[in-house]
Design a protein around this motif. Structure first.
Motif, PDB file in Angstrom:
ATOM      1  N   PHE A  87       9.850  -0.838   7.299  1.00 44.22           N
ATOM      2  CA  PHE A  87       9.274  -1.522   8.448  1.00 44.22           C
ATOM      3  C   PHE A  87      10.338  -2.242   9.267  1.00 44.22           C
ATOM      4  CE2 PHE A  87       5.946  -1.015   5.406  1.00 44.22           C
ATOM      5  CZ  PHE A  87       4.755  -0.939   6.111  1.00 44.22           C
TER       6      PHE A  87
ATOM      7  N   MET B 284       4.337   0.393  -9.893  1.00 39.64           N
ATOM      8  CA  MET B 284       3.011   0.865  -9.504  1.00 39.64           C
ATOM      9  C   MET B 284       2.765   2.301  -9.977  1.00 39.64           C
ATOM     10  SD  MET B 284       1.374  -1.520  -8.034  1.00 39.64           S
ATOM     11  CE  MET B 284       2.143  -2.685  -9.135  1.00 39.64           C
TER      12      MET B 284
ATOM     13  N   PHE C  19       9.269  -2.412  -7.564  1.00 35.22           N
ATOM     14  CA  PHE C  19       7.816  -2.472  -7.378  1.00 35.22           C
ATOM     15  C   PHE C  19       7.109  -1.109  -7.266  1.00 35.22           C
ATOM     16  CE2 PHE C  19       3.911  -3.225  -4.900  1.00 35.22           C
ATOM     17  CZ  PHE C  19       3.288  -4.118  -5.748  1.00 35.22           C
ATOM     18  N   PRO C  20       7.594  -0.218  -6.394  1.00 32.94           N
ATOM     19  CA  PRO C  20       6.896   1.075  -6.314  1.00 32.94           C
ATOM     20  C   PRO C  20       6.915   1.840  -7.632  1.00 32.94           C
ATOM     21  CG  PRO C  20       8.817   1.036  -4.853  1.00 32.94           C
ATOM     22  CD  PRO C  20       8.656  -0.337  -5.398  1.00 32.94           C
TER      23      PRO C  20
ATOM     24  N   ASP D  15       3.796   1.443  -1.124  1.00 32.77           N
ATOM     25  CA  ASP D  15       4.495   1.507  -2.407  1.00 32.77           C
ATOM     26  C   ASP D  15       3.588   1.952  -3.547  1.00 32.77           C
ATOM     27  OD1 ASP D  15       6.911   0.865  -1.385  1.00 32.77           O
ATOM     28  OD2 ASP D  15       6.862  -1.248  -1.923  1.00 32.77           O
TER      29      ASP D  15
ATOM     30  N   ALA E  56       1.304   7.805   7.873  1.00 31.89           N
ATOM     31  CA  ALA E  56       1.411   6.990   6.657  1.00 31.89           C
ATOM     32  C   ALA E  56       0.053   6.772   6.004  1.00 31.89           C
ATOM     33  CB  ALA E  56       2.037   5.640   6.995  1.00 31.89           C
TER      34      ALA E  56
ATOM     35  N   LEU F  27       4.533   9.044   0.506  1.00 31.26           N
ATOM     36  CA  LEU F  27       5.489   8.767   1.578  1.00 31.26           C
ATOM     37  C   LEU F  27       5.998   7.338   1.410  1.00 31.26           C
ATOM     38  CD1 LEU F  27       3.312  10.127   4.518  1.00 31.26           C
ATOM     39  CD2 LEU F  27       4.972  11.389   3.149  1.00 31.26           C
ATOM     40  N   ALA F  28       7.233   7.095   1.844  1.00 31.81           N
ATOM     41  CA  ALA F  28       7.766   5.734   1.778  1.00 31.81           C
ATOM     42  C   ALA F  28       8.031   5.259   3.195  1.00 31.81           C
ATOM     43  CB  ALA F  28       9.061   5.717   0.973  1.00 31.81           C
ATOM     44  N   MET F  29       7.816   3.967   3.429  1.00 31.00           N
ATOM     45  CA  MET F  29       7.981   3.460   4.787  1.00 31.00           C
ATOM     46  C   MET F  29       8.930   2.271   4.818  1.00 31.00           C
ATOM     47  SD  MET F  29       5.088   3.116   7.547  1.00 31.00           S
ATOM     48  CE  MET F  29       5.145   2.176   9.039  1.00 31.00           C
TER      49      MET F  29
ATOM     50  N   ARG G 101      11.375   5.611  -4.906  1.00 32.56           N
ATOM     51  CA  ARG G 101      10.092   6.309  -5.076  1.00 32.56           C
ATOM     52  C   ARG G 101      10.278   7.814  -5.114  1.00 32.56           C
ATOM     53  NH1 ARG G 101       5.188   5.317  -1.546  1.00 32.56           N
ATOM     54  NH2 ARG G 101       4.466   6.590  -3.260  1.00 32.56           N
TER      55      ARG G 101
ATOM     56  N   LEU H  91       9.425   7.264   6.221  1.00 32.07           N
ATOM     57  CA  LEU H  91       8.975   6.889   7.551  1.00 32.07           C
ATOM     58  C   LEU H  91       9.689   5.601   7.947  1.00 32.07           C
ATOM     59  CD1 LEU H  91       5.124   7.334   6.959  1.00 32.07           C
ATOM     60  CD2 LEU H  91       6.795   9.087   7.562  1.00 32.07           C
TER      61      LEU H  91
ATOM     62  N   ARG I 218       0.839  -1.212   0.000  1.00 35.40           N
ATOM     63  CA  ARG I 218       0.000   0.000   0.000  1.00 35.40           C
ATOM     64  C   ARG I 218       0.865   1.250   0.000  1.00 35.40           C
ATOM     65  NH1 ARG I 218      -3.957  -2.064   4.579  1.00 35.40           N
ATOM     66  NH2 ARG I 218      -3.648  -4.097   3.609  1.00 35.40           N
TER      67      ARG I 218
ATOM     68  N   ARG J 227       1.947   5.485  11.812  1.00 34.23           N
ATOM     69  CA  ARG J 227       0.979   4.849  10.918  1.00 34.23           C
ATOM     70  C   ARG J 227      -0.160   5.792  10.566  1.00 34.23           C
ATOM     71  NH1 ARG J 227       0.952  -0.570  10.538  1.00 34.23           N
ATOM     72  NH2 ARG J 227      -1.302  -0.685  10.699  1.00 34.23           N
TER      73      ARG J 227
ATOM     74  N   ARG K  52      14.076   0.224  -1.733  1.00 36.57           N
ATOM     75  CA  ARG K  52      12.701   0.268  -2.242  1.00 36.57           C
ATOM     76  C   ARG K  52      12.051   1.613  -1.897  1.00 36.57           C
ATOM     77  NH1 ARG K  52       8.789  -4.371  -0.022  1.00 36.57           N
ATOM     78  NH2 ARG K  52       8.953  -3.090   1.831  1.00 36.57           N
TER      79      ARG K  52
ATOM     80  N   LEU L  53      -1.885   4.304   7.189  1.00 33.73           N
ATOM     81  CA  LEU L  53      -2.208   2.892   7.404  1.00 33.73           C
ATOM     82  C   LEU L  53      -3.280   2.733   8.486  1.00 33.73           C
ATOM     83  CD1 LEU L  53       1.385   1.384   7.183  1.00 33.73           C
ATOM     84  CD2 LEU L  53      -0.450   1.179   5.499  1.00 33.73           C
TER      85      LEU L  53
ATOM     86  N   PRO M 136      -2.894   5.562   1.709  1.00 34.58           N
ATOM     87  CA  PRO M 136      -1.437   5.625   1.808  1.00 34.58           C
ATOM     88  C   PRO M 136      -0.758   5.795   0.446  1.00 34.58           C
ATOM     89  CG  PRO M 136      -2.285   3.605   2.825  1.00 34.58           C
ATOM     90  CD  PRO M 136      -3.452   4.384   2.384  1.00 34.58           C
ATOM     91  N   ALA M 137      -1.288   5.113  -0.551  1.00 33.62           N
ATOM     92  CA  ALA M 137      -0.652   5.143  -1.871  1.00 33.62           C
ATOM     93  C   ALA M 137      -0.575   6.548  -2.441  1.00 33.62           C
ATOM     94  CB  ALA M 137      -1.421   4.231  -2.823  1.00 33.62           C
TER      95      ALA M 137
END
Ligand SMILES: Nc1ncnc2c1ncn2[C@@H]1O[C@H](COP(=O)(O)OP(=O)(O)OP(=O)(O)O)[C@@H](O)[C@H]1O
Ligand SMILES: [Mg+2]
Lengths: 276, 334
Positions: free
Chosen positions: B81, B102, B98-99, A177, B50, B77-79, B150, B156, A175, B47, B146, B52, B72-73
């Motif tokens: 974890f 997308m 991947f990002p 990403d 973000a 912002l990029a997170m 972006r 984050l 999400r 979160r 990753r 989430l 979130p998309a």
């Protein structure tokens, strides 16, 4: 060190295992043997084991005179059609139940399961009448829809259980990403759940393939699958055990072959997941 | 750009109010660290930013735009974890791509960014591997890669280093600080490790039970903690907090003296006590002194070559200019 096993004990265990396996397998073996016998030998008493004129005659008769191909095709369409349709509906549903559960999710899951406890005969008449009204009786379309609905709770439950194993973090990462919900399910959730999805798929194809209550009651000829094909041999003109056996073998053989091959695929998929 | 404003943001999980209404502004390019004890709501706050988690009330703005109800998309912002959260079924390269996939970034540009991120993070040799074939440190670098590609408005981080061993943690800490210097992008970093907070932050936000206790630069927090909680939380080893008669002498309910602001001597000083445990680190020595009648154990930081040991009687003298005073509510008295 593993527990010490004496050779004698080992052979006893092996013999016992084989005996049990043979007892379980015997009806299938007998059906296969019978399918190669001439009709009189099939009903001979005492029964004849291997000592008869083996022939493919029953198979030829069954295929040529009873139109096996048509039944086989119907079974394929109904079994795979209902499973794939079910998957398309079940994957998003299971996603929602596994990852955005609300207060009522558990109740909803239980309710869905409870519909499986209802005897199918209880809804036969309404569904029959609906089918008559829409003029879809004896169509593959009807059977695909009905079997999909019958198996949907099981598909959702199975997928739900597999999805619960997937760390939410990874979906959240998707999400973040920039993945839309569809992309999250398509590119992240589904590939990660491949072993689970594969076994769900397989189980439901088998269930739909073997389903006989609805297929027998809602079809006549056009949409009749292999279950109807077998049932056709216990006709009023008398029983034909050898031909019935040949028909049965031809009904279960495709699904057994499928099971055999996908079993290897599944094991591979599962161990692959374990290594991560 | 990455200026993030929280305006009376609050969060409840059902009946439980985890974050009471809170205001906070994070300036563009700042490295902000959220720090606080376990369960104080650091992750929840991150979160919320973000997207989430949905906020219960209030408003979040990113670069002036209302982001309160943005998915979130869409927030840009990029997170990163704590669990890395890499896609296990994709190669390192695909993970990083991947990002961009997308976002529909053009393939040549994707290649270019993957290449530069992989070089910066020492991942070039691992691009075709799966995450399962990498070490923890390498996985964390992939997660950072990753995030970088972006080109987000802000990064984050939720305790990104807590699954790594101590040596690797120090190395990655430096790498992230260097990354910040190079990119000059806003970073919000959650940790419960106050050393990480002190070393990395431009601005530290100290949280307790969802409430912001103080916001300031590491040195502000160190020299002028706004209350006794912040005083005790920031600084390592912890500040000595002393109540009772000794505090009353300074017209305070509690006084605090940092271990490095107390001189130790075998012969003379203000407070007398006995050394319990002494920890010799080579560069420094930490003494835990008992029997002073001030606190259970006073922690003292001395030089590396002090010839004092367990059981010795010692005298302690606080640096009078460096005594922090707090009132009954725990608030700082200037
Ligand atoms: N989904 C949830 N439902 C209910 N309560 C939650 C939920 N998520 C977090 N909480 C509660 O909110 C509080 C803050 O949690 P949070 O994860 O933000 O803490 P934290 O500061 O990140 O702690 P840690 O340092 O241990 O990660 C905790 O008391 C936690 O129990
Ligand atoms: Mg946390």
């Amino acid at each position: 060190m593993a527990r010490a096993v004496t050779p004698a004990r080992k052979s006893i265990n092996t013999a016992a295992a084989w005996t049990v396996a043979l007892i379980i397998f015997f009806p299938i073996l007998w059906t296969i043997l019978t399918s190669f016998k001439p009709e009189p030998v099939a009903v001979a008493s005492p029964p004849v084991f291997l000592n008869f004129d083996w022939s493919f005659e029953n198979y030829e008769t069954v295929i040529q005179q009873r139109g096996y191909g048509q039944f086989f095709w119907n079974s394929m369409v109904i079994a795979f059609g209902s499973t794939i349709l079910g998957m398309i509906i079940a994957i998003p549903s299971a996603w929602a139940m596994a990852f955005v559960h609300g207060k009522r999710t558990k109740d909803l899951l239980m309710w869905m399961l409870s519909t499986k406890m209802m005897p199918a005969a209880g809804v036969l008449v309404p569904i029959y009448l609906i089918a008559v009204y829409f003029k879809i009786l004896d169509t593959r379309f009807l059977l695909t829809i009905v079997l999909m609905l019958m198996n949907l709770p099981i598909i959702i439950w199975m997928l739900y259980t597999y999805f619960r194993e997937i760390p939410v973090d990874i979906l959240e990462a998707a999400r973040m990403d920039g993945a839309s919900l569809t992309n999250e399910i398509l590119y992240v959730l589904t590939p990660m759940a491949v072993p689970g999805i594969a076994s769900t798929l397989l189980l439901n194809v088998i269930l739909a393939w073997n389903e006989s209550f609805w297929t027998l009651n809602l079809t006549a000829f056009n949409a009749a699958p292999l279950t109807k094909f077998i049932a056709g041999f216990s006709s009023p003109q008398g029983l034909f055990y050898a031909k019935l056996s040949a028909a049965s073998v031809m009904a279960f053989l495709p699904i057994m072959i499928l099971g055999w091959f996908s079993q290897k695929q599944l094991v591979r998929g599962l161990t692959f997941g374990a290594v991560k | 750009m990455g200026r993030i404003t929280l305006d009376k943001v609050s969060k409840s999980f059902g009946e439980v109010n985890v974050i009471p209404p809170l205001d906070l502004t994070i300036e563009d390019g700042e490295f902000v660290v959220f720090v606080g004890p376990s369960g104080c709501g650091k992750s929840t706050l991150l979160r919320l930013i973000a997207g989430l988690e949905d906020i219960t009330s209030g408003q979040i703005r990113i670069d002036g735009n209302d982001a309160t109800h943005m998915p979130p998309a869409k927030r840009g912002l990029a997170m990163v974890f704590q669990s890395y959260a890499l896609y296990p079924h994709m190669s390192v390269k695909k993970n990083i791509a991947f990002p961009m996939k997308m976002a529909g970034v053009d393939p040549a540009e994707q290649e270019r960014r993957i290449k530069s991120a992989a070089e910066a993070l020492n991942l070039t040799a691992y691009l075709d591997r799966r995450p399962g074939q990498l070490s923890g440190g390498q996985r964390q670098r992939v997660a950072i890669g990753r995030a970088i590609v972006r080109e987000p408005a802000a990064f984050l981080f939720d305790e990104p280093l807590s699954n790594l061993d101590a040596a690797l943690r120090v190395g990655m800490r430096l790498e992230i600080s260097e990354l910040h210097n190079r990119l000059e992008t806003t970073m919000i970093y959650v940790t419960h490790d106050q050393v990480e907070a002190m070393t990395m932050a431009d601005k530290i936000v100290v949280l307790q039970a969802g409430v912001i206790e103080q916001v300031g630069s590491p040195m502000e927090l160190y020299h002028k903690p706004r209350n006794a909680f912040v005083a005790g939380f920031i600084g390592s080893p912890k500040m000595n907090l002393i109540g009772g008669a000794e505090a009353a002498k300074h017209n305070a309910a509690t006084i605090g003296v940092r271990p490095e602001h107390i001189a130790v001597s075998a012969t003379e000083g203000t407070w007398k006590g006995t050394i319990g445990v002494s920890e010799h680190l080579g560069s420094d020595t930490f003494f835990h002194v008992h029997g002073t009648g001030l606190a259970d154990a006073m922690t003292i930081r001395a030089g590396g070559e002090v010839d004092l040991h367990h059981g010795d009687t010692v005298f302690l003298t606080p640096d009078a200019d460096k005594i922090h005073r707090f009132d009954k509510e725990g608030l700082r008295i200037e």
